[in-house]
Design an enzyme around this catalytic site. Structure first.
Site, PDB file in Angstrom:
ATOM      1  N   ASP A 147       0.884  -1.162   0.000  1.00  0.00           N
ATOM      2  CA  ASP A 147       0.000   0.000   0.000  1.00  0.00           C
ATOM      3  C   ASP A 147       0.924   1.213   0.000  1.00  0.00           C
ATOM      4  O   ASP A 147       1.436   1.612   1.039  1.00  0.00           O
ATOM      5  CB  ASP A 147      -0.893  -0.004   1.242  1.00  0.00           C
ATOM      6  N   ASP A 175      -2.556   1.032   7.117  1.00  0.00           N
ATOM      7  CA  ASP A 175      -1.751   0.788   5.912  1.00  0.00           C
ATOM      8  C   ASP A 175      -1.318  -0.677   5.832  1.00  0.00           C
ATOM      9  O   ASP A 175      -1.270  -1.255   4.736  1.00  0.00           O
ATOM     10  CB  ASP A 175      -0.508   1.690   5.910  1.00  0.00           C
ATOM     11  N   GLU A 221      -0.883  -1.297  -4.963  1.00  0.00           N
ATOM     12  CA  GLU A 221      -2.117  -0.551  -5.234  1.00  0.00           C
ATOM     13  C   GLU A 221      -1.903   0.384  -6.412  1.00  0.00           C
ATOM     14  O   GLU A 221      -0.940   1.139  -6.460  1.00  0.00           O
ATOM     15  CB  GLU A 221      -2.539   0.262  -4.011  1.00  0.00           C
TER      16      GLU A 221
END
Length: 192
Positions: free
Chosen positions: A7, A141, A68
């Site tokens: 992430d 996160d 991501e």
């Protein structure tokens, strides 16, 4: 299949490693957050992040890396730093010959919860349930990185099965459509 989920972020980058396959229980290997000093020049921050990503790759030996995919919803300044951090993770994986997949937040939410517009709390609750954890890793996160890794195991594994079935039938895949992971241990020796 062992996947490192990323992430991306410049100040905080969530990382999470899961191991599993479609149709079988999945387990969390590790989860955490990589940090860089907010007051350092951007090049130094990216270097710090790169070193930490390399440590995670060394320690956890993933088969693939799921990052991501960014979209410009926030300010340009925020998205630039996040995209640069994502690029560092992708380069570190590519340097080792690891496949890299990009998944949008809505793809991850849909894979994990069944709803592409699910709230972060719903995603975290499903990560806890899927990995049989007592609570979601903190900060969020790390949980988001685990969700990315889970999504990739489920989506990447399906893509591999389709590619293998097509190859058995003698259907050649266009260039760029290669299986999403490799057998563990075959990728040593750097970029191919």
């Amino acid at each position: 299949m062992r996947v490192l989920g990323v992430d991306p972020g410049l100040t905080r980058m969530g990382v999470g490693v899961v191991e599993g396959r479609i149709g079988a229980p999945m387990r969390m290997v590790a989860a955490g957050v990589l940090r860089s000093p907010a007051d350092a020049p951007i090049a130094e921050r990216l270097l710090v992040i790169e070193g930490q990503v390399e440590q995670w790759l060394d320690e956890h030996n993933p088969d693939a890396v799921a990052v991501e995919r960014m979209f410009a919803q926030e300010g340009v300044r925020t998205i630039m730093g996040t995209a640069q951090a994502a690029g560092v993770a992708m380069v570190a994986a590519a340097r080792r010959g690891l496949p890299v997949a990009l998944h949008t937040p809505s793809e991850v939410k849909a894979a994990i919860t069944g709803d592409g517009r699910a709230q972060k709390e719903q995603v975290a609750a499903m990560v806890v349930r899927i990995l049989k954890l007592s609570s979601a890793p903190k900060p969020v996160d790390a949980t988001d990185a685990l969700a990315l890794a889970i999504c990739h195991v489920w989506r990447g594994g399906a893509a591999d099965r389709i590619a293998e079935a097509l190859q058995r039938q003698g259907v050649s895949l266009p260039s760029g459509n290669v299986p999403m992971h490799r057998e563990r241990g075959r990728r040593k020796g750097g970029f191919r």
